[in-house]
Design a protein around this motif. Sequence first.
Motif, mmCIF file in Angstrom:
data_model
loop_
_atom_site.group_PDB
_atom_site.id
_atom_site.type_symbol
_atom_site.label_atom_id
_atom_site.label_comp_id
_atom_site.label_asym_id
_atom_site.label_seq_id
_atom_site.Cartn_x
_atom_site.Cartn_y
_atom_site.Cartn_z
ATOM 1 N N TYR A 8 0.821 -1.211 0.000
ATOM 2 C CA TYR A 8 0.000 0.000 0.000
ATOM 3 C C TYR A 8 0.858 1.266 0.000
ATOM 4 C CZ TYR A 8 -3.279 3.538 1.664
ATOM 5 O OH TYR A 8 -4.029 4.668 1.795
ATOM 6 N N PHE A 9 2.028 1.213 0.602
ATOM 7 C CA PHE A 9 2.873 2.394 0.772
ATOM 8 C C PHE A 9 3.864 2.606 -0.368
ATOM 9 C CE2 PHE A 9 1.397 1.240 4.983
ATOM 10 C CZ PHE A 9 0.931 2.446 5.441
ATOM 11 N N ILE A 10 3.815 1.774 -1.392
ATOM 12 C CA ILE A 10 4.712 1.926 -2.530
ATOM 13 C C ILE A 10 4.037 2.847 -3.553
ATOM 14 C CG2 ILE A 10 5.977 0.721 -4.348
ATOM 15 C CD1 ILE A 10 6.874 0.024 -1.477
ATOM 16 N N PRO A 11 4.654 3.976 -3.891
ATOM 17 C CA PRO A 11 4.028 4.903 -4.843
ATOM 18 C C PRO A 11 4.040 4.347 -6.262
ATOM 19 C CG PRO A 11 6.220 5.641 -4.282
ATOM 20 C CD PRO A 11 5.935 4.466 -3.408
ATOM 21 N N ASP A 12 3.061 4.769 -7.064
ATOM 22 C CA ASP A 12 3.006 4.375 -8.466
ATOM 23 C C ASP A 12 4.148 5.011 -9.248
ATOM 24 O OD1 ASP A 12 0.719 2.873 -8.025
ATOM 25 O OD2 ASP A 12 -0.617 4.530 -8.524
ATOM 26 N N VAL A 33 -1.748 19.069 -4.227
ATOM 27 C CA VAL A 33 -0.872 18.368 -5.169
ATOM 28 C C VAL A 33 -1.467 17.013 -5.521
ATOM 29 C CG1 VAL A 33 1.360 17.199 -5.363
ATOM 30 C CG2 VAL A 33 1.262 19.553 -4.553
ATOM 31 N N LYS A 34 -1.956 16.313 -4.532
ATOM 32 C CA LYS A 34 -2.577 15.005 -4.768
ATOM 33 C C LYS A 34 -3.796 15.150 -5.679
ATOM 34 C CE LYS A 34 -4.566 11.026 -2.425
ATOM 35 N NZ LYS A 34 -4.888 10.417 -1.144
ATOM 36 N N LYS A 35 -4.609 16.158 -5.430
ATOM 37 C CA LYS A 35 -5.801 16.382 -6.254
ATOM 38 C C LYS A 35 -5.420 16.677 -7.698
ATOM 39 C CE LYS A 35 -8.795 17.959 -2.532
ATOM 40 N NZ LYS A 35 -9.541 19.100 -1.978
ATOM 41 N N ILE A 36 -4.389 17.486 -7.901
ATOM 42 C CA ILE A 36 -3.935 17.813 -9.249
ATOM 43 C C ILE A 36 -3.444 16.556 -9.955
ATOM 44 C CG2 ILE A 36 -2.179 19.053 -10.588
ATOM 45 C CD1 ILE A 36 -2.444 21.291 -8.422
ATOM 46 N N LEU A 37 -2.682 15.724 -9.240
ATOM 47 C CA LEU A 37 -2.173 14.486 -9.832
ATOM 48 C C LEU A 37 -3.284 13.486 -10.124
ATOM 49 C CD1 LEU A 37 1.117 13.941 -7.849
ATOM 50 C CD2 LEU A 37 0.866 14.610 -10.232
ATOM 51 N N MET A 38 -4.400 13.614 -9.436
ATOM 52 C CA MET A 38 -5.536 12.726 -9.691
ATOM 53 C C MET A 38 -6.393 13.238 -10.844
ATOM 54 S SD MET A 38 -6.519 11.670 -5.807
ATOM 55 C CE MET A 38 -7.897 10.657 -6.278
ATOM 56 N N GLY A 39 -6.007 14.387 -11.426
ATOM 57 C CA GLY A 39 -6.687 14.885 -12.597
ATOM 58 C C GLY A 39 -7.696 15.988 -12.355
ATOM 59 N N LEU A 63 6.047 19.286 -14.958
ATOM 60 C CA LEU A 63 6.598 17.956 -14.716
ATOM 61 C C LEU A 63 5.519 16.901 -14.509
ATOM 62 C CD1 LEU A 63 9.547 18.843 -12.303
ATOM 63 C CD2 LEU A 63 9.707 18.123 -14.689
ATOM 64 N N SER A 64 4.362 17.305 -14.033
ATOM 65 C CA SER A 64 3.305 16.343 -13.737
ATOM 66 C C SER A 64 2.376 16.076 -14.921
ATOM 67 C CB SER A 64 2.490 16.825 -12.541
ATOM 68 O OG SER A 64 1.799 18.008 -12.845
ATOM 69 N N LYS A 65 2.471 16.837 -16.000
ATOM 70 C CA LYS A 65 1.575 16.652 -17.149
ATOM 71 C C LYS A 65 1.569 15.219 -17.684
ATOM 72 C CE LYS A 65 1.049 21.318 -18.883
ATOM 73 N NZ LYS A 65 1.330 22.254 -19.969
ATOM 74 N N PRO A 66 2.722 14.576 -17.878
ATOM 75 C CA PRO A 66 2.680 13.182 -18.362
ATOM 76 C C PRO A 66 1.955 12.238 -17.389
ATOM 77 C CG PRO A 66 4.894 14.077 -18.568
ATOM 78 C CD PRO A 66 4.088 15.073 -17.793
ATOM 79 N N VAL A 67 2.117 12.475 -16.101
ATOM 80 C CA VAL A 67 1.460 11.634 -15.104
ATOM 81 C C VAL A 67 -0.048 11.844 -15.159
ATOM 82 C CG1 VAL A 67 1.254 11.142 -12.636
ATOM 83 C CG2 VAL A 67 3.485 11.653 -13.619
ATOM 84 N N ILE A 68 -0.474 13.087 -15.253
ATOM 85 C CA ILE A 68 -1.898 13.398 -15.321
ATOM 86 C C ILE A 68 -2.518 12.788 -16.577
ATOM 87 C CG2 ILE A 68 -3.562 15.283 -15.573
ATOM 88 C CD1 ILE A 68 -1.614 16.978 -13.847
#
Length: 77
Positions: A8-12, A33-39, A63-68
């Motif tokens: 559970y604690f390993i990040p994607d 930040v979490k909300k932004i990364l969740m789209g 930097l987060s655009k590819p992840v989003i």
Amino acid sequence: MRQELGPYFIPDCIIQVPDILLTLNFKKLEVPVKKILMGRDINKAVRIDSISNLDAFYTFIELSKPVIEEIKRKKNM
């Protein structure tokens, strides 16, 4: 970490950023930040005028655009 804490604690993924996003009161902006990364829409996730280091915010967004995009792609599958 996986052996001691569990999967559970390993990040994607890990995104290295040059600075941590902070409010004007120097609190970390972890939830936005979490909300932004969740789209979530950036304007709904955080108030831009409450960020003390806007340069770091814009760098984080770039930097987060590819992840989003990957998250959005997985949602549409």
